[in-house]
Design a protein around this motif. Sequence first.
Motif, PDB file in Angstrom:
ATOM      1  N   GLN A 172       0.833  -1.206   0.000  1.00 13.87           N
ATOM      2  CA  GLN A 172       0.000   0.000   0.000  1.00 13.87           C
ATOM      3  C   GLN A 172       0.869   1.259   0.000  1.00 13.87           C
ATOM      4  O   GLN A 172       0.549   2.243  -0.689  1.00 13.87           O
ATOM      5  N   LEU A 173       1.962   1.260   0.733  1.00 17.90           N
ATOM      6  CA  LEU A 173       2.842   2.419   0.831  1.00 17.90           C
ATOM      7  C   LEU A 173       3.695   2.619  -0.422  1.00 17.90           C
ATOM      8  O   LEU A 173       4.125   3.736  -0.711  1.00 17.90           O
ATOM      9  N   ALA A 174       3.941   1.542  -1.155  1.00 21.19           N
ATOM     10  CA  ALA A 174       4.844   1.598  -2.313  1.00 21.19           C
ATOM     11  C   ALA A 174       4.301   2.514  -3.405  1.00 21.19           C
ATOM     12  O   ALA A 174       3.107   2.534  -3.685  1.00 21.19           O
ATOM     13  N   THR A 175       5.224   3.244  -4.044  1.00 15.60           N
ATOM     14  CA  THR A 175       4.850   4.130  -5.149  1.00 15.60           C
ATOM     15  C   THR A 175       5.468   3.694  -6.470  1.00 15.60           C
ATOM     16  O   THR A 175       5.257   4.348  -7.486  1.00 15.60           O
ATOM     17  N   GLY A 176       6.224   2.606  -6.469  1.00 23.27           N
ATOM     18  CA  GLY A 176       6.887   2.144  -7.681  1.00 23.27           C
ATOM     19  C   GLY A 176       5.933   1.482  -8.660  1.00 23.27           C
ATOM     20  O   GLY A 176       4.856   1.004  -8.283  1.00 23.27           O
ATOM     21  N   LYS A 177       6.352   1.447  -9.911  1.00 22.69           N
ATOM     22  CA  LYS A 177       5.582   0.735 -10.938  1.00 22.69           C
ATOM     23  C   LYS A 177       5.684  -0.762 -10.728  1.00 22.69           C
ATOM     24  O   LYS A 177       4.731  -1.506 -10.975  1.00 22.69           O
ATOM     25  N   TYR A 178       6.864  -1.207 -10.261  1.00 23.65           N
ATOM     26  CA  TYR A 178       7.103  -2.631 -10.030  1.00 23.65           C
ATOM     27  C   TYR A 178       7.419  -2.862  -8.556  1.00 23.65           C
ATOM     28  O   TYR A 178       8.073  -2.032  -7.897  1.00 23.65           O
ATOM     29  N   LEU A 179       6.978  -4.004  -8.033  1.00 17.50           N
ATOM     30  CA  LEU A 179       7.198  -4.375  -6.636  1.00 17.50           C
ATOM     31  C   LEU A 179       8.012  -5.656  -6.564  1.00 17.50           C
ATOM     32  O   LEU A 179       7.857  -6.548  -7.400  1.00 17.50           O
ATOM     33  N   ASN A 180       8.855  -5.731  -5.530  1.00 14.98           N
ATOM     34  CA  ASN A 180       9.682  -6.930  -5.313  1.00 14.98           C
ATOM     35  C   ASN A 180       9.897  -7.075  -3.814  1.00 14.98           C
ATOM     36  O   ASN A 180      10.470  -6.195  -3.171  1.00 14.98           O
ATOM     37  N   PHE A 181       9.398  -8.162  -3.243  1.00 15.27           N
ATOM     38  CA  PHE A 181       9.603  -8.396  -1.814  1.00 15.27           C
ATOM     39  C   PHE A 181      11.034  -8.834  -1.529  1.00 15.27           C
ATOM     40  O   PHE A 181      11.682  -9.487  -2.355  1.00 15.27           O
ATOM     41  N   LEU A 182      11.515  -8.455  -0.358  1.00 22.01           N
ATOM     42  CA  LEU A 182      12.789  -8.953   0.159  1.00 22.01           C
ATOM     43  C   LEU A 182      12.668  -8.997   1.671  1.00 22.01           C
ATOM     44  O   LEU A 182      12.801  -7.979   2.348  1.00 22.01           O
ATOM     45  N   ASP A 183      12.378 -10.177   2.212  1.00 24.88           N
ATOM     46  CA  ASP A 183      12.279 -10.300   3.663  1.00 24.88           C
ATOM     47  C   ASP A 183      13.641 -10.056   4.299  1.00 24.88           C
ATOM     48  O   ASP A 183      14.684 -10.220   3.665  1.00 24.88           O
ATOM     49  N   ASP A 184      13.625  -9.669   5.577  1.00 25.24           N
ATOM     50  CA  ASP A 184      14.850  -9.154   6.192  1.00 25.24           C
ATOM     51  C   ASP A 184      15.985 -10.163   6.289  1.00 25.24           C
ATOM     52  O   ASP A 184      17.149  -9.777   6.444  1.00 25.24           O
ATOM     53  N   ASP A 185      15.700 -11.461   6.170  1.00 25.06           N
ATOM     54  CA  ASP A 185      16.768 -12.454   6.259  1.00 25.06           C
ATOM     55  C   ASP A 185      17.165 -13.023   4.895  1.00 25.06           C
ATOM     56  O   ASP A 185      17.860 -14.035   4.817  1.00 25.06           O
ATOM     57  N   ASP A 186      16.728 -12.378   3.828  1.00 23.10           N
ATOM     58  CA  ASP A 186      17.111 -12.780   2.474  1.00 23.10           C
ATOM     59  C   ASP A 186      17.950 -11.668   1.846  1.00 23.10           C
ATOM     60  O   ASP A 186      18.111 -10.599   2.425  1.00 23.10           O
TER      61      ASP A 186
END
Length: 281
Positions: free
Chosen positions: A81-95
């Motif tokens: 919801q907060l993201a403003t980018g055209k593309y999203l990519n998750f990165l959990d804190d331990d990866d």
Amino acid sequence: MEKGQPLVSVLVRTCNRPQVLRTALNSIQKQTYSNIEVVIVEDGSNQSEEMLRSEYQQLNYIYEATGEKQGRSKVGNRAMQLATGKYLNFLDDDDAFFPDHIEILVNEIKHRKERAVYSIAEEHQIIVDQKDYGASKVKKCIVRYKQPFNRVLLYTMNYIPIQSIMFEKSLYEELGGFDTEIETLEDWDLWVRYSTITDLYFIEKITSYYHTPYERKKKQKRAVGLKDYTQTIHEKFETYHVELSVEQVSQEMQYVIREYKNNGLIRYIRIFFRAVFFGER
């Protein structure tokens, strides 16, 4: 921002462990792609805020702490919801990403009809140093999944680690985010739902890595959580519908049959067995 570089939002879920979060953030800072926004949502109190202010002043980030514990799915949804980018990519804190991860995925997705692309992730099995996560020892490195997109297989098992995939924010806007009733395998449910309206394009290159426990007891404990949620996930799948032509179904089944003939089925059975009984993803 360089011309032709769409904004990518990297979504980082964390939970009161700034010493772990550093690994993910450092890998983002090393990216060869420059137009990045990092959305960090901390589940609980703001324990990482001071570290971010003092150590990551050059990082383009948005930070929010939930205060009260919300759970992985709600935190992930808040990040989208907060993201403003055209593309999203998750990165959990331990990866972590390898330096060319975002550049490679962006270069594919912006020229393709598919609204999501994914690459190969390396699995690092580690023994965790409880005092210093950065000092944890990697005992084994393997590539567990090197799987081209196939719905028949995706609807059977999750072969896409969460940080491997980049997708258009429009998918989130159209189909929503994580199911908040699910706290494990929530990413698998999301990829299945998104695949009902778009193919996912496979990039045959290792661009990231994720961590799993090396010790057998920890693997087995992790497996309990996976097993408990598998039935729930399959119940969710009953509500999803995808429109495919007979030819598309035929092509996907022909791939599965070829794998079977080439003893690929044995490989998938082994993957499933390890996931259920040893917690390996």
